[in-house]
Design an enzyme around this catalytic site. Structure first.
Site, PDB file in Angstrom:
ATOM      1  N   SER A 127       0.865  -1.182   0.000  1.00 54.96           N
ATOM      2  CA  SER A 127       0.000   0.000   0.000  1.00 54.96           C
ATOM      3  C   SER A 127       0.899   1.229   0.000  1.00 54.96           C
ATOM      4  O   SER A 127       2.113   1.133   0.194  1.00 54.96           O
ATOM      5  CB  SER A 127      -0.941   0.002   1.214  1.00 54.96           C
ATOM      6  N   ILE A 163      -7.780  -5.424   9.565  1.00 50.55           N
ATOM      7  CA  ILE A 163      -8.633  -6.038   8.549  1.00 50.55           C
ATOM      8  C   ILE A 163      -7.917  -5.988   7.202  1.00 50.55           C
ATOM      9  O   ILE A 163      -7.688  -4.910   6.653  1.00 50.55           O
ATOM     10  CB  ILE A 163      -9.994  -5.310   8.451  1.00 50.55           C
ATOM     11  N   GLY A 164      -7.572  -7.153   6.674  1.00 50.78           N
ATOM     12  CA  GLY A 164      -6.792  -7.211   5.442  1.00 50.78           C
ATOM     13  C   GLY A 164      -5.332  -6.961   5.745  1.00 50.78           C
ATOM     14  O   GLY A 164      -4.703  -6.048   5.206  1.00 50.78           O
ATOM     15  N   CYS A 165      -4.763  -7.782   6.603  1.00 54.22           N
ATOM     16  CA  CYS A 165      -3.449  -7.512   7.205  1.00 54.22           C
ATOM     17  C   CYS A 165      -2.273  -7.731   6.265  1.00 54.22           C
ATOM     18  O   CYS A 165      -1.121  -7.466   6.637  1.00 54.22           O
ATOM     19  CB  CYS A 165      -3.271  -8.375   8.447  1.00 54.22           C
ATOM     20  N   TRP A 167       0.874  -9.091   4.501  1.00 56.07           N
ATOM     21  CA  TRP A 167       1.962  -9.984   4.926  1.00 56.07           C
ATOM     22  C   TRP A 167       2.399  -9.722   6.368  1.00 56.07           C
ATOM     23  O   TRP A 167       3.415 -10.234   6.811  1.00 56.07           O
ATOM     24  CB  TRP A 167       3.149  -9.838   3.983  1.00 56.07           C
ATOM     25  N   GLY A 168       1.645  -8.939   7.113  1.00 56.80           N
ATOM     26  CA  GLY A 168       1.868  -8.815   8.549  1.00 56.80           C
ATOM     27  C   GLY A 168       2.816  -7.726   9.001  1.00 56.80           C
ATOM     28  O   GLY A 168       3.146  -7.658  10.190  1.00 56.80           O
ATOM     29  N   ILE A 187      -7.654 -13.085   3.341  1.00 56.99           N
ATOM     30  CA  ILE A 187      -8.180 -14.249   2.612  1.00 56.99           C
ATOM     31  C   ILE A 187      -7.102 -14.895   1.757  1.00 56.99           C
ATOM     32  O   ILE A 187      -7.381 -15.811   0.990  1.00 56.99           O
ATOM     33  CB  ILE A 187      -9.382 -13.863   1.733  1.00 56.99           C
ATOM     34  N   SER A 188      -5.845 -14.443   1.893  1.00 61.69           N
ATOM     35  CA  SER A 188      -4.733 -14.996   1.124  1.00 61.69           C
ATOM     36  C   SER A 188      -3.936 -15.982   1.967  1.00 61.69           C
ATOM     37  O   SER A 188      -3.355 -15.613   2.991  1.00 61.69           O
ATOM     38  CB  SER A 188      -3.810 -13.869   0.645  1.00 61.69           C
ATOM     39  N   CYS A 343      -0.648   2.898 -13.214  1.00 60.84           N
ATOM     40  CA  CYS A 343      -1.274   3.317 -11.947  1.00 60.84           C
ATOM     41  C   CYS A 343      -0.552   4.524 -11.356  1.00 60.84           C
ATOM     42  O   CYS A 343      -1.190   5.436 -10.815  1.00 60.84           O
ATOM     43  CB  CYS A 343      -1.300   2.161 -10.959  1.00 60.84           C
TER      44      CYS A 343
END
Length: 372
Positions: A127, A163-165, A167-168, A187-188, A343
């Protein structure tokens, strides 16, 4: 129109964006296959992106080219009618159900931790970095994570939901630097494996779990770069989940790409090749979904930092490509290059933004102090 007429029409549209066909400037476009014009006028941005993947055109500055095309609204001039069924379907169907949402994990996030490990740098954060006082990607990502922690006022002993962490990386930072306990959901399966290793020995619980099934109480909640996969039909439910999980005196930080216009779809090339079943929210969609659940305490836009972040990711990806080429192939290289750099151009053109929004269930007594 015949090929000559299509070429002339393309030349006229590109002139409005100060882009030349086969020009000598970095942001000009070099056409290798004359079929490009018919393909783009028939298929719009999907055809343009696929043609690049097929080697039909090149540019030395894809980000700069995209910036010019978007500022001049060239894409709108070649919007194909055949895209209408996809738009209608998005209004009628929920593409982000618990079953359908798995597709983005399988197609994008689970394609190999080796790729992301090399591209993302020291901090495995997928991100936008915060470049206000940074001149390197690693420093920008550290600054972004720490800014989130400070905006949330995280303290030792708190319980935090990510929420949606990914790779930590944020969970590790929160546990190591701020002494909080973290639950991260994604969800990965690839992200779960990587995140559990990254956070080994810390009070961090990385789970393979859909956000909709979380029903526990937390002092703070963050969601970084995940809201783009929620879908407008689920925005309200997302806010309801965050509301039921957050302590009444807690804070919730939403870090998301944002769009200028409300929409039910995303760019068709991005949808097909990069982020299936995704969409970028508008400010209106976010505020409507939060109404009745949260008070907006702060809204921070640093979308131009995503331009720098994406360029840094591409530099890492390009530098490590010799190590990745055998597993992914030349067509993937062109696809990934077009993805990252186009992008970057979209954020430079201010079509997309990066928003950090701080929300509270009932308003901070005495007010919230904005941090930058």
């Amino acid at each position: 129109m015949d090929s000559g007429q299509l070429r002339e029409r393309a030349r006229e549209l590109l002139a409005n964006a100060d882009v030349r066909i086969n020009g000598d400037r970095a942001s000009d476009i070099r056409v290798h296959d004359e079929r490009l014009y018919a393909r783009v006028f028939a298929q719009g941005s999907l055809g343009f992106g696929e043609a690049y993947m097929d080697g039909w055109w090149d540019s030395d500055d894809i980000a700069g080219l995209t910036y010019r095309l978007l500022r001049a609204q060239v894409y709108e001039a070649v919007q194909p009618w055949r895209d209408l069924p996809r738009v209608l379907a998005a209004h009628l169907l929920n593409w982000q159900t618990p079953r359908r949402i798995r597709r983005v994990a399988e197609q994008h996030y689970d394609i190999g931790n080796e790729l992301y490990d090399r591209m993302l740098g020291l901090y495995p954060v997928y991100s936008c970095g915060y470049w206000r006082e940074a001149d390197r990607l690693d420093d920008a990502q550290y600054a972004k994570i720490d800014l989130i922690c400070r905006k949330l006022g995280i303290e030792p002993g708190m319980r935090v939901l990510d929420i949606g962490c990914g790779w930590g990386a944020a969970a590790r930072h929160i546990a190591e630097r701020y002494g909080a306990e973290v639950v991260g959901v994604t969800i990965s399966s690839e992200q779960v494996d990587y995140g559990r290793q990254l956070c080994d020995g810390l009070p961090v619980d990385i789970r393979l779990q859909d956000y909709r099934s979380v029903d526990e109480r937390f002092d703070r909640i963050l969601s970084v770069g995940m809201f783009e996969h929620v879908g407008y039909k689920n925005y309200r439910n997302f806010m309801q989940v965050a509301s039921r999980c957050l302590d009444p005196d807690g804070l919730f930080l939403l870090h998301t790409i944002g769009n200028n216009q409300s929409s039910a779809t995303t760019d068709p090339w991005i949808e097909k090749y990069i982020f299936p079943n995704s969409m970028v929210p508008s400010a209106k969609q976010i505020t409507q979904s939060a109404e009745g659940h949260f008070i907006i305490e702060d809204w921070h836009n640093f979308g131009t930092d995503y331009d720098l972040t994406l360029q840094a990711w591409f530099a890492n990806f390009d530098a490590h490509w010799p190590e990745l080429a055998t597993d992914y192939g030349d067509r993937f290289y062109r696809m990934w290059k077009f993805y990252l750099l186009s992008c970057a151009g979209s954020f430079r053109a201010r079509q997309n933004h990066l928003w950090q929004i701080v929300l509270s269930p009932r308003g901070q007594v005495g007010g919230y102090l904005s941090l930058r």
